[in-house]
Design a protein around this motif. Structure first.
Motif, short mmCIF file in Angstrom:
data_model
loop_
_atom_site.label_atom_id
_atom_site.label_comp_id
_atom_site.label_asym_id
_atom_site.label_seq_id
_atom_site.Cartn_x
_atom_site.Cartn_y
_atom_site.Cartn_z
N LEU A 89 0.84 -1.20 0.00
CA LEU A 89 0.00 0.00 0.00
C LEU A 89 0.88 1.26 0.00
CD1 LEU A 89 -2.95 0.97 0.11
CD2 LEU A 89 -2.76 1.00 2.60
N ALA A 90 1.91 1.25 0.85
CA ALA A 90 2.81 2.41 0.92
C ALA A 90 3.50 2.62 -0.44
CB ALA A 90 3.84 2.21 2.02
N LEU A 92 2.52 1.68 -3.46
CA LEU A 92 1.57 2.12 -4.49
C LEU A 92 1.16 3.57 -4.29
CD1 LEU A 92 -0.78 -1.02 -4.85
CD2 LEU A 92 0.99 -0.24 -6.43
N VAL A 93 0.80 3.91 -3.05
CA VAL A 93 0.30 5.27 -2.77
C VAL A 93 1.37 6.31 -3.08
CG1 VAL A 93 -0.35 6.84 -0.89
CG2 VAL A 93 -1.44 4.60 -1.07
N TYR A 94 2.61 6.06 -2.60
CA TYR A 94 3.63 7.09 -2.75
C TYR A 94 4.26 7.11 -4.14
CZ TYR A 94 2.74 7.68 2.14
OH TYR A 94 2.10 7.91 3.33
N ALA A 96 2.42 6.56 -6.83
CA ALA A 96 1.40 7.33 -7.55
C ALA A 96 1.55 8.83 -7.24
CB ALA A 96 0.01 6.84 -7.14
N PHE A 97 1.78 9.14 -5.98
CA PHE A 97 1.95 10.53 -5.54
C PHE A 97 3.14 11.19 -6.26
CE2 PHE A 97 4.48 12.98 -2.33
CZ PHE A 97 3.68 14.12 -2.26
N LEU B 36 3.62 3.21 6.02
CA LEU B 36 2.98 4.38 5.42
C LEU B 36 3.57 5.67 5.99
CD1 LEU B 36 -0.37 2.60 5.40
CD2 LEU B 36 0.43 3.82 3.40
N SER B 43 8.97 9.96 0.57
CA SER B 43 8.41 10.62 -0.62
C SER B 43 8.63 12.13 -0.57
CB SER B 43 6.90 10.36 -0.72
OG SER B 43 6.66 9.00 -0.76
#
Lengths: 105, 202
Positions: A89-90, A92-94, A96-97, B36, B43
């Motif tokens: 999840l981390a 994919l989310v980041y 994409a970000f 996360l 990021s």
């Protein structure tokens, strides 16, 4: 499924942990991979190749620690799924970000 | 009792529906959520590291790769001493348990000391929290990681204290396993930070 059936099934999924000698072997392997990563830093390579190799070596170290030192390879598979949901999840989310903000271009 | 039997006894002492100790399940859920948390910080660093600095250098201009490589090696080795501590308590060897826990805390302290030295050197070279957004992202990311390592060191030392009072028999090996999971997670986060932040070209 009853509670006792699930508990028995869970026990069947668990395997013995490695011996201390094996832990030392894995630590040596981690040290060697780190040394290769640092050596790569000083070698003239294209950025894409360098990033690809560094990420691959980093992934090897990540899996060695999680699977052997954290015992994900030997413990109940539910724990592996739970943790990798967070990892995937981390990622994919980041990713994409960062793609949205053109960080890789 | 063999090591394997000790593992099974520990895992099943709470008789949960899943067969996994609730504490262990909770710790893994916490670690998944931490992915996360650190993902957001990494990021942010990737997003801001290339931005021109208002004053002073960019983070990648001041990195000391040989020094940070040694710090990374120290933290990796602390994962070995941590897992040896767990193996010791599962054998019922409390003396070795304390020895390996102290070794883990010492190696962790060495890593944090190295980080403090690195931060001081960077500040002297003009890279501070306020000198650039890249600097801010760098110090927030590595600072939070250092805070996690410091928390882990305090956890190790508290386990040493509990064990010295006889409060950590092998039946309570789960207590050490929880600390170990946290410690190894801090190690894998550093594996990613070292590669992505220090080694990957900007």
């Amino acid at each position: 499924m009853t509670e006792s059936t699930m508990t028995a099934e869970s026990a069947a999924h668990e395997h013995p942990h490695p011996s201390p000698a094996k832990y030392v072997g894995i630590a040596l392997l981690l040290a060697v991979v780190t040394a290769i990563e640092v050596a790569l830093y000083y070698v003239e390579l294209s950025d894409n190749l360098m990033i690809g190799l560094l990420l691959a070596f980093s992934a090897v170290k990540f899996f060695l620690v999680t699977f052997f030192f954290m015992h994900l390879r030997f413990d109940n598979p539910l724990l592996r799924r739970l943790f990798f949901v967070g990892v995937v999840l981390a990622c994919l989310v980041y990713t994409a970000f960062l793609l949205t903000l053109n960080v890789f271009s | 009792m063999t090591m394997t039997e000790a593992n099974v006894v520990t895992a099943h002492e709470e008789h949960t529906v899943t067969g996994i100790s609730n504490r262990k399940l909770g710790m893994w859920a916490f670690l998944a959520s931490e992915c996360l948390f650190f993902g957001a910080l990494i990021s942010s660093y990737l997003l801001y590291r290339g931005k021109p600095a208002v004053s002073g250098p960019n983070p990648s201009d001041v990195y000391d790769i040989p020094f940070t490589s040694i710090s990374s090696f120290v933290l990796l080795m602390s994962s070995l001493t941590m897992v040896l501590a767990l193996a010791a308590i599962q054998r019922g060897d409390e003396q070795r348990l304390r020895l390996w826990l102290i070794a883990t805390a010492l190696l962790g302290s060495l890593f944090v000391g190295g980080q403090i030295y690195e931060f001081t050197t960077f500040a002297e070279e003009g890279l501070t929290l306020r000198s650039s957004v890249g600097g801010t992202a760098f110090f927030v990311l590595t600072g939070f990681h250092g805070a996690h390592v410091t928390g882990g060191i305090l956890w190790m030392l508290s386990l040493v204290g509990i064990s010295a009072r006889g409060g950590l028999p092998k039946e309570r090996s789960l207590d050490v396993e929880m600390a170990g999971l946290y410690w190894h997670f801090v190690d894998i986060v550093w594996i990613v930070i070292f590669t992505v932040v220090y080694l990957t070209p900007s």
